[in-house]
Design an enzyme around this catalytic site. Structure first.
Site, short mmCIF file in Angstrom:
data_model
loop_
_atom_site.label_atom_id
_atom_site.label_comp_id
_atom_site.label_asym_id
_atom_site.label_seq_id
_atom_site.Cartn_x
_atom_site.Cartn_y
_atom_site.Cartn_z
N GLU A 47 -9.21 -5.88 -77.64
CA GLU A 47 -8.28 -7.01 -77.63
C GLU A 47 -9.04 -8.31 -77.80
O GLU A 47 -9.95 -8.61 -77.03
CB GLU A 47 -7.48 -7.03 -76.32
CG GLU A 47 -6.60 -5.80 -76.17
CD GLU A 47 -6.09 -5.60 -74.75
OE1 GLU A 47 -6.21 -6.53 -73.93
OE2 GLU A 47 -5.59 -4.50 -74.46
N SER A 99 -2.59 -2.77 -75.65
CA SER A 99 -2.15 -1.38 -75.51
C SER A 99 -3.38 -0.56 -75.16
O SER A 99 -3.91 0.18 -76.00
CB SER A 99 -1.55 -0.88 -76.84
OG SER A 99 -0.52 -1.72 -77.30
N GLU A 100 -3.84 -0.66 -73.93
CA GLU A 100 -5.11 -0.05 -73.56
C GLU A 100 -5.17 1.45 -73.84
O GLU A 100 -6.18 1.97 -74.31
CB GLU A 100 -5.42 -0.32 -72.08
CG GLU A 100 -5.87 -1.75 -71.79
CD GLU A 100 -4.77 -2.76 -71.88
OE1 GLU A 100 -3.58 -2.37 -71.89
OE2 GLU A 100 -5.06 -3.96 -71.96
N PHE A 139 -11.68 -6.56 -69.12
CA PHE A 139 -11.92 -6.36 -67.68
C PHE A 139 -11.76 -4.87 -67.37
O PHE A 139 -10.74 -4.27 -67.72
CB PHE A 139 -10.91 -7.17 -66.86
CG PHE A 139 -11.11 -8.66 -66.97
CD1 PHE A 139 -11.81 -9.36 -65.98
CD2 PHE A 139 -10.63 -9.37 -68.05
CE1 PHE A 139 -11.99 -10.73 -66.08
CE2 PHE A 139 -10.81 -10.74 -68.17
CZ PHE A 139 -11.49 -11.43 -67.18
N ASP A 198 -10.90 -3.47 -64.95
CA ASP A 198 -9.68 -3.21 -64.17
C ASP A 198 -8.58 -2.64 -65.06
O ASP A 198 -7.69 -1.94 -64.59
CB ASP A 198 -9.18 -4.50 -63.54
CG ASP A 198 -10.28 -5.29 -62.86
OD1 ASP A 198 -10.25 -5.40 -61.63
OD2 ASP A 198 -11.19 -5.78 -63.55
N HIS A 201 -9.25 -8.58 -61.45
CA HIS A 201 -10.16 -8.94 -62.53
C HIS A 201 -11.62 -8.91 -62.07
O HIS A 201 -12.47 -9.57 -62.65
CB HIS A 201 -9.85 -10.33 -63.08
CG HIS A 201 -8.63 -10.40 -63.93
ND1 HIS A 201 -7.36 -10.22 -63.45
CD2 HIS A 201 -8.49 -10.62 -65.26
CE1 HIS A 201 -6.49 -10.35 -64.42
NE2 HIS A 201 -7.14 -10.59 -65.54
#
Ligand code: TPP
Ligand code: TPP
Ligand code: MG
Ligand code: MG
Lengths: 328, 328, 328, 328
Positions: free
Chosen positions: B29, B59-60, B83, B85, B129
């Site tokens: 991204e 859209s991980e 990140f 996370d 984060h």
């Protein structure tokens, strides 16, 4: 063309201006070193939060995003406790443990900003489920962006909400960018609202810079949810005036595009309408005056609030008891 | 010799590997035109173009999955989940698919992708984060995990990761990006499983990595004044882990201290302690001490964050206690 | 009405019958204790796999599901090595490490069944990305069910594939149930194909029990993908004759519904069409004969294949080298 | 006293809690009319109806998220993610949202949901349906983790989990569902953090849980014949962990063996070893020994699976080596 009385309109104007100035001053305060964390300013999108929240009542709940200050203020949150949280002080909404990305107001049913894009959407669906199961007339509203509409959470949540006819309003603030990426580079569609058809759900589009247009569609969607007819996807076309976060210069956006949207500033739009409706400039100035006073007090309150003690870091990991959010 | 930053070192490794092998490409991204949220991929889009540096939607699961799928056909993608996370949204693709592909297929397929996981706090980055999640991936058979603490190691390990035939989780600490150190013009890949003694000592072996390694080194300076000699060991790759290196150091010191930023409970430090207490028992002259993140999420306020993260003072204090205990 | 020559039609008949009997016999073999793991029979849906695979060529790749035997056989996989894998023997496709849920055939570009509902979809997108990036004319096909269309992976993958105009064909086998849950209880729509509009992608619907109808639409979708015009969502309306897995009695399905679909058995449909086109019953009997022989040999081959040695459990966690799947 | 199965014990706990508190409800895939893939919720749909037992689409993130959202408003959902392998699709909701809610909000909100995670292998269940992932959740501050090994503990801990004000991960082992034991008519909730000595012994403290506990007990029987006395300690809840109970046992034995099914590297056994080697060092008379799953995914073939999972033989062998070593 709107069912709102004059006083309400000036209130909306006040709320939008409060958000605008809250964010502008927050940026300055961060520059000045009062705010340690990141800020994602809501500037430019005020009409969406204010228009939607004006359609809500007590007992309704909301989930928000990384860009959540506007949603929270529009819901009626206390700017003092918000600045205190941004300052990382004890009197902050989250007692200095959350910051901008996680701010809540339990009494207002504000379930929180969210650091995870799309993260608030399933939570709103769950809140709506609980409202439905307990026979409450409450409605859940979930704000999110165009970029978030590409997350799996969006898809799964809208399917579930429509399947169970949950009282939710999904508000997609399409500001044409996900972080630094223009919409046409992150999805092959222009109107996120068309995705509603995948869930047999109404999808509607509002001019997100016209608070009254947003309010009108929000009222319909909220009424529909309250009536037990299920969720609606409301897309508001809008634009953020500043960078993605404070510090982002937004160079990836063409100047003409920015200029075009600045010309349609939602506060100017409502302001000139009010003047057209015979509201005097003096009255608008008085509102601006009131806003500055509110924010002066808020900053002073935050400044005066104590810092947390380091050991407090060990508190709040687990709960003593929990009865659920105490709505005001 | 020239000095470059950790971020620049990773960038060079990416660029050199892309030059070397056209099968290498980048996915993530805002890593393209924007150069990445942390600037790591600055200039690579301009240099290699949109077919080698791909900006993805938010859209991980799909973006990591796209990397995994491409790698099955022989591509060598380097996927940034920004990140770490956000890796929570791609765990199926990382854990159920990539990590298990080679094994499930009886060795017939592999998933040679590199997953860049931006780790740790950067100051008031709050609970969603700031996480250090390496322990999850260390516990996932089929993955390799590396965690460089210096620009040179970052460049050498990134090259090895990209050339590795298996999925590699590459942990980068936010606070290291701007740290600079000498890096030769030509850097060869560093084989995994080679830890290094960053500082020699005689009293205590301190195992640490990523940003905490530098806190440990600072503590070692302090302690030296007091006559306490810390040997600082950086495993550099967590899987495979350099057991021989640890053993050699413990033979010199007989005492083990482990420091990392991740929460202590179930962190990678527990595995190091377990290895020592089982396989190197005869070398230990006293209790193993862990100096790690508290068992709490990451709070927002700097005072609280400072309490949560192990710093040089906490590490030094722990080392002192080990010596006094040893004496008593 | 079909562009397929007579011989091709009888081949399709053979392939469908092979799948039918492979599954029926696998169920018996499991009952008899030869197969240790779970089985999700493809019986009833044969026309979908066979119709789609008939539209593919060498160099195309596929991802499958937990119900993957039919897809694999339709692609031309060797029943001997499939039974050997189900028997958990050395000569199985995955050397006894995968079983039904993870079977692959690298030479056929069959990237694997998948134990995760929706898990194959992002992998197909990634494979398509690699095909596109390497200038291959190959196409990726991803099979999945109606239930899988509610997974976030479906949404994220279709968005990405359409955005990048990747050569993928998404084949949704709508058999009206996700596990034991009827479609109207898991999604508020009937035609999964309409979801294509959310991604500006064509969505088409085929009678999934008519192999020629499936084949026609698959050819169009594959041609479109090959031409670089992007993905298609192809929904095939079909039905599984047996339970969700072997052992499931399927009591949750109304008998009339089952009877209705059994009457439209895809093999009967094609069979009577062939007879109508003048194919003699003797010829069909010969095909049936050939199928039984193939499966006799397959079972014998599996039976004769050695069991793995326990220590082999430690092999195949990591790779020596990897050049990517060697397509035949 | 009557004997009931582990599955029945969980079912009774769910039913009794649903009777006691109408805020308790169940969410999951096929848990309603079908009674759950493992039959745990058999009959609850008929008894409590569709508003208390909700069948969801195959949308793990949304269904867990719905549970989290409902819990914020005071609901007490029990969410089943079926095979815990599928929790990979809901990690954001579990880890970033539920686990951190109370902390991020400065203690103002809580997420009191129970997440049922079906764990371990059931025989040839292969790589994506057999994982033991408890270590991930143990490493996530804000979650509580329980892992009952008997019907009585399962019932008592499930009641405690549902009444707990925080998110609880409830691990259930597939192979335990049909194991039976005596359970009184009336069972009170068992407070977390209370381990128990399942078998007293003098030579070695063996810590184990879930299905592996029973392998450990079987090993203890074997060893008794040889004059080796194992004390078997079941922590029952992993977070919080009963340090006092472990210490008391080590005071008796001085030797520690840890056995669990999850892969050894970074498993919960590492944390137990680290606790002992740091906080109970003075009690240890020899090296700590871990007998855990191999550092591999779960293979399909029974021979391979048997090699991967620690059984009574491996546990006994390890115990013997500890004694001989101790003697030497
Ligand atoms: C799951 C996840 N992925 C990525 C990010 C990083 N990120 C923060 S905001 C943002 C852009 C979100 O775009 P949009 O949903 O359109 O909201 P906007 O910022 O435009 O208001 C991204 C990618 C994140 N916070 N969470
Ligand atoms: C992520 C995930 N969730 C749940 C399951 C359990 N499961 C296996 S098959 C299945 C039903 C899938 O339905 P559908 O996609 O329609 O395929 P079908 O079985 O009808 O062929 C479910 C829920 C799983 N394997 N993976
Ligand atoms: Mg946006
Ligand atoms: Mg189905």
């Amino acid at each position: 063309m709107t069912d709102l009385p004059r006083e309400r309109l000036t209130e909306l104007y006040h709320d939008m201006l409060l958000i605008r100035r809250f964010e502008e001053r927050a940026a300055e305060l961060r520059q000045a070193g009062y705010i340690p964390g990141f800020l994602h300013p809501y500037i430019g999108q005020e009409a969406v939060a204010v228009g939607v929240c004006a359609a809500l009542g007590a007992g309704d709940v909301l989930t928000s995003t990384h860009r959540g200050h506007g949603h929270m203020l529009a819901r009626g949150a206390d700017p003092r406790r918000m600045y205190a949280e941004l300052y990382a002080r004890r009197d902050g909404y989250n007692r200095a443990k959350g910051g901008s990305l996680h701010m809540i107001d339990t009494e207002l049913g504000f379930l929180g900003a969210n650091g995870i894009v799309g993260g608030g959407i399933p939570l709103a669906v769950g809140a709506a489920l609980q409202l439905q199961r307990t026979g409450s007339s409450g409605v859940a509203v979930s704000f999110f962006g165009d970029g978030a509409s590409n997350e799996g959470a969006f898809h799964e949540s809208l399917n579930l909400a429509s399947l169970w006819k949950l009282p939710v309003v999904f508000v997609c603030e399409n500001n044409l960018y996900g972080e630094f990426t223009r919409q046409d580079l992150h999805q092959p569609i222009r109107d996120v609202a068309i995705r509603a058809s995948s869930y047999a759900m109404p999808g509607v589009i509002a001019d997100g810079n016209d608070v009254l247009a947003v309010h009108r569609l929000a009222q319909e969607a909220v009424a529909r949810a309250r009536a037990g007819e299920g969720p609606t996807l409301l897309e508001a076309k809008t634009y953020r005036h500043r960078g993605h976060y404070e510090g982002d210069m937004g160079r990836y956006r063409p100047p003409e595009e920015v200029a075009e949207w600045l010309a349609r500033d939602p506060i100017l739009v409502l302001g000139s309408r009010l003047v057209g409706d015979g509201v005097g400039q003096d009255e608008l100035d008085a509102i601006a005056e009131r806003v500055e006073q509110t924010l002066d007090e808020a900053a002073a309150f935050a400044e005066a609030s104590p810092h947390p003690e380091p050991e407090e870091a060990l508190e709040d990991v687990y709960s003593e008891t929990y009865e659920g959010m105490a709505l005001r | 010799m020239r000095t470059i930053s950790y971020a620049a070192a990773i960038r060079e490794a990416l660029a050199e590997e892309m030059e070397r092998d056209e099968l290498v490409f980048l996915l993530g991204e805002d890593i393209g035109q924007a150069g990445g949220v942390f600037g790591v991929t600055q200039g690579l889009y301009e240099r290699f173009g949109p077919t080698r540096v791909l900006d993805t939607p938010i859209s991980e699961e799909a973006l990591v999955g796209a990397g995994v799928g491409a790698s099955l056909l022989g591509g060598r993608p380097v996927v940034e989940v920004m990140f770490s996370d956000f890796a929570t949204l791609a765990m199926d693709m990382i854990v159920n698919q990539a990590a298990k592909t080679h094994y499930m297929t009886g060795g017939r397929l592999s998933a040679p992708l590199t997953i860049r996981l931006v780790t740790g706090t950067a100051g008031a980055t709050s609970a969603q984060h700031s996480q250090s999640l390496e322990a999850w991936f260390v516990h996932t058979p089929g993955l390799k995990c590396v965690a460089p603490a210096t620009p040179l190691d970052a460049k050498a390990l990134m090259k090895a990761a990209i050339r590795d035939p298996d999925p590699v989780c590459f942990f980068e600490h936010k606070l290291l990006y701007n740290t600079k150190a000498a890096v030769p013009e030509v850097v060869e890949p560093l084989p995994f499983g080679q830890g290094c003694v960053v500082r020699e000592g005689t009293d205590i072996t301190a195992v640490s990595y990523l940003n905490t390694l530098h806190e440990t080194l600072a503590a070692a300076d302090e302690l030296e004044q007091e006559g306490i000699s810390l040997e600082v060991f950086d495993p550099r790759s967590l899987v495979p882990f350099d057991r021989a290196g640890l053993r050699a150091s413990l033979e010199r010191t007989g005492r083990l201290l482990i420091a990392h930023e991740a929460p202590q409970r179930g962190g990678f430090g527990a595995e190091i302690a377990a290895i020592a207490a089982s396989e190197m028992w005869e070398l230990l002259r006293g209790p193993i001490v862990r100096v790690c993140g508290t068992n709490t999420p990451m709070p927002y306020a700097p005072e609280l964050e400072g309490f949560v993260i192990p710093d040089r003072a906490r590490i030094a204090a722990a080392a002192r206690s080990m010596i006094t205990a040893g004496v008593a």
